[in-house]
Scaffold this motif. Structure first.
Motif: not given
Length: 346
Positions: A259-261, A270-271, A307-309, A340-343
């Motif tokens: 979800n976060i990506p 996202a770090r 939820m993340s914002v 790279e897009r991801g968590v």
């Protein structure tokens, strides 16, 4: 009309028309709680009518979302508690459309039952109505389908959809996200409505007493698991008035890794430091009892973050303050980094 509607033949086949009318009568007061400006019709028609107020909106865009409650319903059956799963149903829809910046307008539900027990159907709809009240939208219609032979008599399914509106220039996407931005976490109220196939397996819920008190949970396992999904609509609308929200993720099935990506553009990751998460005891219990690897936990559950914002780092403190003033447990849980897009959990 209803007083003349009765079919002994249909009743003998398992469908009681009069029970349907009684269910509608019992749910009317719950539905009335959700009336907001724009509602043009009561229940009983063939369609729900809603008048759209477009004042202050230059280019209206309708945003819709649909979902159900999933196998969390099995817990409701086992505990014989049916007045909160409707909140879950609404939450899963309105929390999705608020990610685009859309204000929910109205909701419709669909309840399919093995046997129409009016009091139980009314309890289900009371939860739907409560979810609508929490999100500021109207319950303008729905459907109750009695389906003997398809569902067991004591079981049902519940789904619905929400429609909201946003000005096109205010649509939230991820195009403005950049390295250095802050990621704000909003606490969940529990497992919410995802991952229950795994939860049910871990705790063997059909063969264990869910009412036993557990000290680490401050109550029973059943109570903790059935806690309704938190609805973030009103706090998020308040936040959007105060800061520029760049992207939002509703943490549902697939957890952090899926979800976060979705709130990140290419070239951004996202770090998230693990020591900023403070995983609630319920998730620790699930991991321990099921011997589940950490990766799988974060790829299945919300782990305490519903939820993340993403906001600019210069507005991060203001964002947290605004969300806390709106009653949310919010904190800066990470940052956007180049990559790279991801968590990346670190």
């Amino acid at each position: 009309m209803a007083s003349n509607s009765h079919s002994e033949s249909y009743k003998a086949a398992g469908v009681d028309i009069t029970a349907g009318y009684e269910a509608v009568r019992l749910m009317k007061d719950h539905i009335a709680r959700t009336n907001v400006p724009g509602v043009l019709s009561g229940i009983g028609g063939f369609g729900g009518l809603f008048g759209l107020d477009l004042s202050g909106i230059d280019e209206p865009v309708l945003v819709s979302g649909t979902d159900g409650v999933g196998t969390k319903l099995k817990l409701a059956f086992l505990l014989d508690k049916h007045d909160t799963v409707g909140i879950d149903c609404v939450a899963m829809c309105v929390n999705d459309i608020i990610c685009a910046g859309a204000k929910p307008l109205f909701f419709l539900d669909y309840v399919a039952v093995g046997k129409n027990v009016p009091e139980r159907v009314a309890a289900i709809v009371s939860g739907v109505a409560e979810g609508c009240v929490q999100s500021g939208c109207a319950l303008i219609g729905g459907e109750t389908a009695e389906m003997p032979g398809f569902y067991p008599q004591d079981e049902y399914d519940l789904a619905g959809f929400a429609v909201g509106v946003v000005d096109k220039k205010k649509i939230i996407d991820n195009t403005a996200v950049k390295p250095g931005d802050a990621i704000i976490g909003l606490a969940s109220s529990g497992v919410h409505s995802n991952g229950f196939s795994l939860v049910r397996k871990v705790f063997d819920v059909e063969h264990n007493d869910l009412t036993v008190h557990r000290d680490e949970l401050g109550g029973s396992l059943g109570e903790a698991l059935l806690a309704p999904t938190k609805i973030y609509v009103k706090p998020m609308l308040a936040l959007m008035e105060q800061v520029t929200v760049k992207a939002v993720s509703h943490i549902t099935g697939g957890g952090f890794y899926e979800n976060i990506p979705r709130s990140l553009p290419e070239g951004c990751a996202a770090r998230i430091p693990l020591d900023r998460l403070g995983v609630p005891p319920l998730f620790q219990l699930i991991q321990r009892e099921g011997n589940i690897p950490m990766r799988d936990m974060y790829n299945t559950f919300n782990m305490g973050v519903g939820m993340s914002v993403i906001v600019d780092k210069t507005e991060a403190d203001k964002a947290v303050e605004t969300l806390r003033a709106a009653g949310e447990d919010a904190w800066i849980m990470g940052e956007v980094a180049a990559g790279e897009r991801g968590v990346v959990l670190c």
